[in-house]
Design a protein around this motif. Structure first.
Motif, PDB file in Angstrom:
ATOM      1  N   PRO A  34       0.845  -1.206   0.000  1.00  0.00           N
ATOM      2  CA  PRO A  34       0.000   0.000   0.000  1.00  0.00           C
ATOM      3  C   PRO A  34       0.878   1.253   0.000  1.00  0.00           C
ATOM      4  O   PRO A  34       2.030   1.217   0.438  1.00  0.00           O
ATOM      5  N   ASP A  35       0.302   2.336  -0.491  1.00  0.00           N
ATOM      6  CA  ASP A  35       1.049   3.594  -0.474  1.00  0.00           C
ATOM      7  C   ASP A  35       1.101   4.133   0.960  1.00  0.00           C
ATOM      8  O   ASP A  35       0.505   3.573   1.878  1.00  0.00           O
ATOM      9  N   GLU A  36       1.805   5.231   1.152  1.00  0.00           N
ATOM     10  CA  GLU A  36       2.017   5.768   2.503  1.00  0.00           C
ATOM     11  C   GLU A  36       0.699   6.127   3.189  1.00  0.00           C
ATOM     12  O   GLU A  36       0.499   5.802   4.367  1.00  0.00           O
ATOM     13  N   ALA A  37      -0.204   6.778   2.476  1.00  0.00           N
ATOM     14  CA  ALA A  37      -1.471   7.191   3.087  1.00  0.00           C
ATOM     15  C   ALA A  37      -2.270   5.983   3.585  1.00  0.00           C
ATOM     16  O   ALA A  37      -2.823   5.999   4.698  1.00  0.00           O
ATOM     17  N   LEU A  43      -2.319   1.651  10.105  1.00  0.00           N
ATOM     18  CA  LEU A  43      -1.661   1.707  11.405  1.00  0.00           C
ATOM     19  C   LEU A  43      -2.497   2.464  12.433  1.00  0.00           C
ATOM     20  O   LEU A  43      -2.565   2.078  13.607  1.00  0.00           O
ATOM     21  N   LEU A  44      -3.137   3.547  12.012  1.00  0.00           N
ATOM     22  CA  LEU A  44      -3.982   4.309  12.935  1.00  0.00           C
ATOM     23  C   LEU A  44      -5.217   3.521  13.361  1.00  0.00           C
ATOM     24  O   LEU A  44      -5.766   3.757  14.437  1.00  0.00           O
ATOM     25  N   ASN A  45      -5.642   2.595  12.510  1.00  0.00           N
ATOM     26  CA  ASN A  45      -6.829   1.789  12.813  1.00  0.00           C
ATOM     27  C   ASN A  45      -6.469   0.340  13.124  1.00  0.00           C
ATOM     28  O   ASN A  45      -7.224  -0.582  12.823  1.00  0.00           O
TER      29      ASN A  45
END
Length: 174
Positions: A34-37, A43-45
């Motif tokens: 996956p791309d950075e976004a 990671l945040l979820n």
């Protein structure tokens, strides 16, 4: 319809599918990382353990069946069929190929191209449809011999050579 994933890393305890079973899969494609976004979002979820529960269907199985029926109505000129057949024959004769494109693979190739053309707004195939789909439809169907693999030859290179060697049709036959 089956959509399957394969992780080419750490395959201990898993077994490669036999060529006859691989041939039953329509396409093979790599989704990569996956791309950075998207990585940051994941990671945040991280507390969400079962992401499948978040997936909402966007199409029904009945609609998929209807789309396949529409694809069946796409015209395939005999010249395109011959082109696919010639690609198959050349794949079987290629010096690096141990197992070439099967008839089952040819059928899948044409069926996929018909839906591809339909998605592009056409009711007929063109040679570019065959070229555009060569790698995803053929890459898991061509088995290279051990020497070619040892020498770093890739299936994608062989497919590119096949497309260079087999002249696409320039005129309609029927």
């Amino acid at each position: 319809m089956v959509i399957a994933t394969q992780n080419p890393i750490e395959q201990a305890g898993t077994y490669r599918l036999p060529e006859a079973q691989l041939d039953r899969f329509l396409m093979k494609t790599s989704v990569g990382y996956p791309d950075e976004a998207n990585t940051v979002d994941l990671l945040l979820n991280a507390s969400v353990r079962d992401r499948a529960t978040l997936v909402e269907p966007i199409i029904t199985s009945a609609t998929v069946a209807q789309m396949a029926e529409l694809g069946d109505k796409v015209h395939v000129d005999a010249a395109i069929v011959r082109y696919v057949s010639q690609l198959a024959e050349e794949s079987r004769r290629h010096p690096h190929v141990k197992l070439g494109l099967s008839v089952r693979g040819c059928l899948a190739y044409v069926r996929t191209a018909k839906v591809w053309a339909l998605a592009d707004g056409r009711d007929h195939l063109i040679p570019d449809d065959i070229k555009d789909l060569a790698v995803p439809v053929l890459c898991h169907r061509l088995l290279l011999d051990a020497e070619a693999q040892f020498n770093g030859v890739t299936v994608e290179q062989v497919i590119s050579q096949l497309l260079d060697d087999v002249t696409p049709p320039s005129e309609r036959v029927a």
